[in-house]
Design an enzyme around this catalytic site. Sequence first.
Site, mmCIF file in Angstrom:
data_model
loop_
_atom_site.group_PDB
_atom_site.id
_atom_site.type_symbol
_atom_site.label_atom_id
_atom_site.label_comp_id
_atom_site.label_asym_id
_atom_site.label_seq_id
_atom_site.Cartn_x
_atom_site.Cartn_y
_atom_site.Cartn_z
ATOM 1 N N ASP A 1 25.300 -18.680 -5.096
ATOM 2 C CA ASP A 1 24.733 -18.585 -3.751
ATOM 3 C C ASP A 1 25.307 -17.292 -3.209
ATOM 4 O O ASP A 1 26.493 -17.228 -2.861
ATOM 5 C CB ASP A 1 25.163 -19.767 -2.883
ATOM 6 N N HIS A 2 24.487 -16.261 -3.161
ATOM 7 C CA HIS A 2 25.073 -14.937 -2.919
ATOM 8 C C HIS A 2 25.707 -14.816 -1.523
ATOM 9 O O HIS A 2 26.512 -13.932 -1.294
ATOM 10 C CB HIS A 2 24.052 -13.824 -3.185
ATOM 11 N N HIS B 1 22.076 -21.160 1.684
ATOM 12 C CA HIS B 1 22.871 -20.207 2.467
ATOM 13 C C HIS B 1 23.398 -20.788 3.789
ATOM 14 O O HIS B 1 24.575 -20.662 4.101
ATOM 15 C CB HIS B 1 22.051 -18.960 2.771
HETATM 16 C C1 BG6 Z 1 17.398 -15.084 -0.700
HETATM 17 C C2 BG6 Z 1 16.085 -15.621 -0.223
HETATM 18 O O1 BG6 Z 1 18.159 -16.099 -1.303
HETATM 19 O O2 BG6 Z 1 18.119 -14.543 0.396
HETATM 20 C C3 BG6 Z 1 15.286 -14.523 0.467
HETATM 21 O O3 BG6 Z 1 15.333 -16.113 -1.320
HETATM 22 C C4 BG6 Z 1 16.105 -13.897 1.553
HETATM 23 O O4 BG6 Z 1 14.072 -15.039 1.002
HETATM 24 C C5 BG6 Z 1 17.470 -13.475 1.040
HETATM 25 O O5 BG6 Z 1 15.395 -12.755 2.024
HETATM 26 C C6 BG6 Z 1 18.365 -13.015 2.174
HETATM 27 O O6 BG6 Z 1 19.531 -12.449 1.652
HETATM 28 P P1 BG6 Z 1 20.345 -11.341 2.469
HETATM 29 O O7 BG6 Z 1 21.552 -11.113 1.650
HETATM 30 O O8 BG6 Z 1 19.446 -10.148 2.555
HETATM 31 O O9 BG6 Z 1 20.615 -11.932 3.815
#
Ligand code: BG6
Length: 488
Positions: free
Chosen positions: A184-185, A247
């Site tokens: 989960d980045h 997230h």
């Molecule tokens: C991803 C989603 O996991 O996270 C995307 O699939 C979203 O829809 C993205 O745009 C958002 O990541 P960040 O790091 O740009 O906030």
Amino acid sequence: MTSNSSEQTTTIVIFGASGDLTRRKLIPSLCNLFCKGRLGPEVRIVGMARSNMTAQEFRDSLAQGLDASDNLGPDREEWTEFASRIHYCRGDVSSTGDLRGLEDALRSIESSGKPANRLYYLALAPSLYGPAVLNLGSTGMARETDCWRRVVIEKPFGSDLASAQELNKLVHSVFAEDQVFRIDHYLGKETVQNLLVFRFANTIFEPIWTRNYIDNVQITVFETEPVAGRAGYYDQAGVFRDMFQNHLLQLLTVVAMEPPSNFQADLLRNEKVKVLNAVRRITPASAAEIAIHAQYDGYLDEPGVPAGSRSPTYAAMRLDVDNWRWQGVPFYLRSGKALDEKRTEIVIQFRRPPHLMFPQDIGPNILAIQVQPDEGLHLEFQAKTPDGKMELRPVNLEFHYDDSFGGQAIPDAYERLLLDALNGDASLFTRSDEIEEAWEIMDPIIQGLAAPDAPLPSGYAIGSKGPEAADQFLAKDGRKWLHQYGRH
Ligand code: BG6
């Protein structure tokens, strides 16, 4: 198996190597690690995809992605050196024969005489996670002998509780849990890790981090981009599966968890699981009482969106955490696409002073944690205006990464997470039980709002602040959304 001895080499195998994630995130992050000297000298990368191309063509396509990536710029020499570690093998991950071919190719690439660890990265369509894992199992490629074998699995991990449980079962039939890294980045974001430091490396905040002092918590993840080319995936997922199940709930756990006794992966994750477990469950029939959903105007015209789709692109919800620390403190979560700004912010609104001795009505203290962009913290408190009567005005104590760390670039979350996976540190990865708890929270909300008799998603204009329904939703509780952060 956690060893990374100098007697060993490591191969990162990326399945789905011709895809967007590889080009935009994985290779730029690995290249950055290489340039910072953090990728051991014996680490190589092997991409696998169905496209017919040579290793050189593969490297060239990655170099183009690197030019487009906003997070780094290796010089030509660095890139050439890094690129010499990249190999390519054509194949279909769902074919056992192709994986046998990959195994042969890997053996010849790894023929330095030193044993090779392997990190398998599934940058694939979710429908291929199962076949990929099973084939890694049936070809013996997951078996650990004198070296480790790990698998990194991207989100979405399942599309509901039942499918996540099924996938966990399948994964565990091949890999032990300590070999599995579900990504989960958001957990790899510097500011999310800083929240752990902020809470647990300072004594002054933790005593007030309870229902006795906190009125409510608001977690906002806003994006400006519409769904555009991703409708095929997005329309199936909608904002609840795309952003909330993973997230936003992860951010909630980091705000609400108890301090673990140390930073060891399982202790940290035990505490996060306890929070998810304490989140009040609802039935689908009451979903509309705790959540609203909306769709931006024009979503139905996006290429690939089926006519009449009700998939939400925006949602807001209230979750309650039923434990001693948080009883009665609502956690409000909201996220949407095609809005007026990109911003991820956690706002803690404290209670008002119990008694006001000043004639003026004043607002409560507010702590805003800006996850992105302009990463930092703001604490708002009251101050007396100078040279006058007892007049009060809110002022801010501010911390900005940019100012305090001399403009040092904040690395992409993938950089940190790839390094952790290589080092066998799963602290910032989601464990199987965590994933299942998160689906258990989200499933009834998704089902309830998708039911034929549920309220239809309301509309909002592209580039707006979102639907009015979101404001009305909070007004029901006598509260307002707070947008606290910004240079003061
Ligand atoms: C991803 C989603 O996991 O996270 C995307 O699939 C979203 O829809 C993205 O745009 C958002 O990541 P960040 O790091 O740009 O906030």
